[in-house]
Motif scaffolding. Structure first.
Motif, PDB file in Angstrom:
ATOM      1  N   TYR A   1      66.091 -40.676  41.676  1.00 25.40           N
ATOM      2  CA  TYR A   1      66.275 -39.400  42.381  1.00 25.40           C
ATOM      3  C   TYR A   1      65.857 -39.558  43.838  1.00 25.40           C
TER       4      TYR A   1
ATOM      5  N   SER B   1      72.041 -33.575  36.826  1.00 27.98           N
ATOM      6  CA  SER B   1      70.659 -33.094  36.855  1.00 27.98           C
ATOM      7  C   SER B   1      70.029 -33.162  35.475  1.00 27.98           C
TER       8      SER B   1
ATOM      9  N   GLY C   1      65.123 -33.488  38.040  1.00 22.33           N
ATOM     10  CA  GLY C   1      65.837 -33.085  39.241  1.00 22.33           C
ATOM     11  C   GLY C   1      67.255 -33.619  39.206  1.00 22.33           C
TER      12      GLY C   1
ATOM     13  N   TRP D   1      67.447 -23.846  37.196  1.00 26.07           N
ATOM     14  CA  TRP D   1      67.694 -24.993  38.077  1.00 26.07           C
ATOM     15  C   TRP D   1      66.982 -24.840  39.420  1.00 26.07           C
TER      16      TRP D   1
ATOM     17  N   ASN E   1      67.738 -33.278  46.183  1.00 19.97           N
ATOM     18  CA  ASN E   1      67.142 -32.136  45.493  1.00 19.97           C
ATOM     19  C   ASN E   1      66.945 -30.946  46.430  1.00 19.97           C
TER      20      ASN E   1
ATOM     21  N   LEU F   1      68.677 -27.339  45.871  1.00 17.48           N
ATOM     22  CA  LEU F   1      67.945 -26.077  45.984  1.00 17.48           C
ATOM     23  C   LEU F   1      68.692 -25.120  46.909  1.00 17.48           C
TER      24      LEU F   1
ATOM     25  N   TYR G   1      64.567 -27.915  40.860  1.00 18.11           N
ATOM     26  CA  TYR G   1      64.711 -28.533  42.180  1.00 18.11           C
ATOM     27  C   TYR G   1      63.501 -28.210  43.063  1.00 18.11           C
TER      28      TYR G   1
END
Length: 780
Positions: free
Chosen positions: A448, A428, A432, A474, A453, A457, A478
């Motif tokens: 990506y 990451s 993302g 983070w 993503n 999450l 995301y």
């Protein structure tokens, strides 16, 4: 009697999940179990003889290896095969499919396939390619013909077999080098195992000449199915010169005419040779043994000869079993320099002569009969060389080949920590999570994707072994990716983004949009921060109307899982209830339309993330209090679980090669996403039924990550949190992409919940945990 393979099995009531590996981890009494595929005695061809030799010599010298024999059979030419042999109709694709299923269900450690273009059905034997695609055990390939100048189709067939093979066995250096250079076979997977040969005493010519009534003669011999490819005519043309110097010479031509030649031209070729013998007045110096000799008779015939001649005109012939036999019996060999002879006879083991030359044959034979000491020396050299190829040596090498190819035993995972998040964070950046890696290094060239993503999450909503500051950081990265990917004009999320943050498309796939909706529902249900729950609720409401029209099965399943999450938080949310009812009704309808007696599924094909469809129906039934949805979801989940559980009890995900093939499931490539989906769906099924079988199935899928799979490959690493990209025919895909890492990480949390909720720690699946502590677990 041989066994004719039965039709493909019908669906059973979820018997597969109970077939678990014994808890004590002991290996079975049989050391190894191999399925041997080829032609077989009493068929009269060299490969049939070789396959039969493998079977018999392993039984004699390596009795710990169980061998099942699968024979390529022509129903139009029935043969009296021995008991237990299983028949594959060589030109029937369904018969190959049944054989592959039988092999997979047998628990074989490996499949040893003899390949020759002419023994399999279809053009150039192309049916073998679909057959090997269906095989789950490691494949050992013995190509009996490795062409230096194949046709395009012949080259494609052998390359396909090479790509599927865990080990390859050849009988010459030339074949090994050609496999590596022409067919891209990795050198480390190729083993040279010289053709096996009998172990008999040296120097018994006179005894066996007396048995045949030819004592006092200098005996030359050629053996094999007779045809123009043997070059026998050149020996006949050389005989007048040889006989003038050595009047006692007798040339014995042993073997029936090749069946294919008989079918086309009868005995025309043999009659031409006989006429030439008569024209040259050689009737007293040529003996015909016009029959196919079984091995023991062949050996007796060989023992009676002084000089064995292989005058083959084809210099590409890579194997000759009778040449190996002659050398092992200590015969002086005169041969053209075809591939096998060039290697086997080097170093003074035999004499090599130019091809298609009667003069060269006469000169070599006369030289040996003139110098009896030289003849004796050549025979002794051959016998010494043959000591390394006798059957005990061959059987020992074959056993090692099988052992090297076979997957290692599944290893239970002992006390370990919760997986580190390092692998996730290393993939990451401020944009993302990157989607692909080369090995363990992120691959920026592929940028990506939304799918990864939203999974990242979802992981941040569950992760416990992370500081709150790191979680906030983070989670926002995301979530920002998700938010930015929304295209309001199209009413869809985009999916793929380049590394420079430009999008590759204006709208993503239905599945990526459905999965994003699911992630929004999971976030509003489970995010640690109230602000993130508010954010997710806003985007859920913003996108609900647009995405509710998605109609591909998996996209609908993801929508249902997102709506179910919202209803667990807000049971009276009408729009979510309406969406859940719509999707569940549609999925139940699809199942009824696609159902067959042996196919309890929503589509005629199996794709990726399959258990999500069943999981969505079960969750819908529970939340809507619609028992018919729950029942249908459980029935379909039982069916897919049965299909993904092997006869020996380990997890075998639906392979990605199955995609697009109606009513088929192929074993490779196996991907972590499938194991995660099986675990998640097992948790849902447990919550709906309380049946311990679902805990067992979840654990079976979990153990797949740690070597309980078709290749004994360990994919996941707790210390780094990495996970390899899957299991392929040769073993493990070493890349560690985002989807695989996240599938493993998310599967851990479902497995943890499943263990904690069942409360059965006696089996030791996951111990010493609280949901937010995430300290350690162990697997039986």
């Amino acid at each position: 009697m041989p066994d004719t393979l039965l039709p493909l099995k019908s669906a059973n009531a979820f018997k597969g999940v109970t077939r678990l590996t014994p808890a004590d981890g002991k290996r079975p009494a049989v050391a190894r179990h191999v399925a041997l595929v080829g032609t077989f005695a009493p068929r009269k061809c060299g490969i049939a003889t070789f396959t039969t030799d493998i079977f018999e010599k392993l039984a004699e010298f390596e009795p710990g290896i169980r061998v099942d024999v699968y024979v390529l059979n022509d129903p139009a030419q029935p043969a009296n095969y021995r008991d237990g042999v299983k028949l594959i109709d060589y030109d029937d694709p369904a018969s190959y499919a049944r054989a592959a299923e039988a092999i997979n269900d047998s628990g074989a450690d490996a499949v040893w396939l003899q390949h020759e273009y002419g023994i399999y059905g279809g053009d150039d034997g192309i049916l073998v390619t679909d057959f090997v695609d269906r095989l789950a055990p490691p494949l050992i390939l013995t190509p009996h013909t490795v062409l230096s100048d194949p046709s395009d189709r012949q080259a494609a067939i052998l390359r396909h077999l090479v790509e599927r093979a865990s080990r390859m066995m050849v009988m010459s250096r030339h074949s090994r080098d050609l496999l590596a250079t022409r067919y891209a076979a990795p050198n480390e997977l190729i083993e040279i195992v010289e053709h096996g040969a009998p172990d008999r005493p040296f120097g018994r010519q006179q005894e066996f000449k007396r048995r045949l009534g030819i004592e006092g003669r200098d005996v030359l011999m050629t053996f094999g199915l007779l045809g123009p490819g043997k070059g026998v005519e050149h020996v006949i043309e050389a005989l007048p010169s040889i006989v003038r110097r050595h009047p006692s010479v007798l040339y014995r031509i042993v073997g029936a005419t090749h069946p294919n030649l008989i079918a086309q031209h009868g005995e025309e070729y043999r009659e031409q040779l006989k006429q030439r013998v008569a024209d040259l007045d050689l009737a007293d110096h040529v003996e015909w043994v016009n029959r196919f000799c079984e091995t023991e008779e062949l050996l007796d015939q060989l023992e009676a000869c002084d000089i064995y001649i292989t005058p083959y005109p084809n210099m590409q012939q890579s194997t000759s079993g009778t040449l190996s036999y002659a050398v092992a019996l200590g015969k002086a060999v005169v041969s053209t320099p075809y591939l096998h002879a060039s290697e086997l006879l080097e170093g003074g083991v035999g004499l090599l002569i130019e091809p298609n030359s009667s003069e060269a044959i006469a000169e070599a034979v006369d030289g040996l009969l003139d110098d009896r000491d030289a003849l004796q020396t050549l025979q002794e050299n051959a016998y010494a060389k043959g000591r390394g190829t006798i059957w005990p040596c061959f059987a020992r090498a074959a056993a090692k080949l099988i052992d090297d190819a076979a997957a290692g035993p599944a290893r239970p995972v002992s006390q370990v920590r919760a997986p580190s998040l390092d692998a996730v964070l290393q993939m990451s950046d401020a944009t993302g999570m990157m989607q692909h890696a080369v090995g363990v290094v992120p691959d920026r060239s592929h940028g990506y994707c939304q799918d990864d993503n939203v999974r990242a999450l979802m992981l941040m909503n569950l992760a416990s072994n992370v500081s709150e500051a790191e979680r906030r950081k983070w989670t926002r990265i995301y979530a920002s990716f998700v938010q930015d990917s929304w295209n309001p004009d199209a009413g869809r999320f985009r999916n793929f983004m380049r590394f420079d943050r430009t999008y590759c498309e204006e709208l993503g796939s239905d599945d990526s949009n459905g999965r994003t909706f699911w992630a929004l529902g999971q976030t509003l249900e489970m995010a640690a921060e109230a602000d993130m729950r508010v954010w997710a609720t806003r985007w859920y409401d913003e996108t609900l109307l647009h995405l509710s029209e998605l109609d591909s099965p998996r996209a609908m399943a993801f929508l249902a899982l997102g709506a179910a999450a919202r209803l667990r938080v807000e049971p009276e949310h009408g729009a979510s209830r309406k969406l859940l009812e719509k999707v569940a009704t549609r999925l139940a309808y699809l199942l009824e339309v696609a159902r067959r007696p042996d196919w309890v599924w929503f589509e005629a094909v199996l794709g990726y993330d399959n258990p999500r469809l069943s999981q969505a129906l079960i969750e819908s039934g529970q939340l809507l209090e619609r028992a018919e949805f729950t029942k249908t979801g459980l029935e379909s989940l039982e069916w897919i679980a049965e299909r993904q559980t092997t006869a020996s009890g380990h997890f075998r995900p639906i392979g990605s090669e199955s995609f697009g093939h109606e009513h088929q499931s192929l074993p490779f490539d196996q991907q972590p996403l499938e194991a995660q989906a099986a675990i998640d769906a097992s948790l849902t099924a447990w919550r709906a039924t309380g049946q311990t079988v679902w805990k067992k199935h979840g654990r079976t899928a979990w153990q797949w990550f740690f070597g309980a799979n078709d290749r004994g490959a360990v994919l996941a690493d707790m210390a780094t949190g990495r996970c390899r990209d899957g299991v392929n025919p040769r073993g493990v895909n070493l890349n560690c992409g985002a989807e695989s890492i996240l599938a493993f990480q998310l599967a851990y949390h479902s497995m943890l919940a499943l263990d904690l909720e069942t409360g059965d720690e006696s089996e030791g699946a996951l111990v010493g945990h609280q949901q937010q502590a995430g300290i350690a677990f162990a697997l039986t």
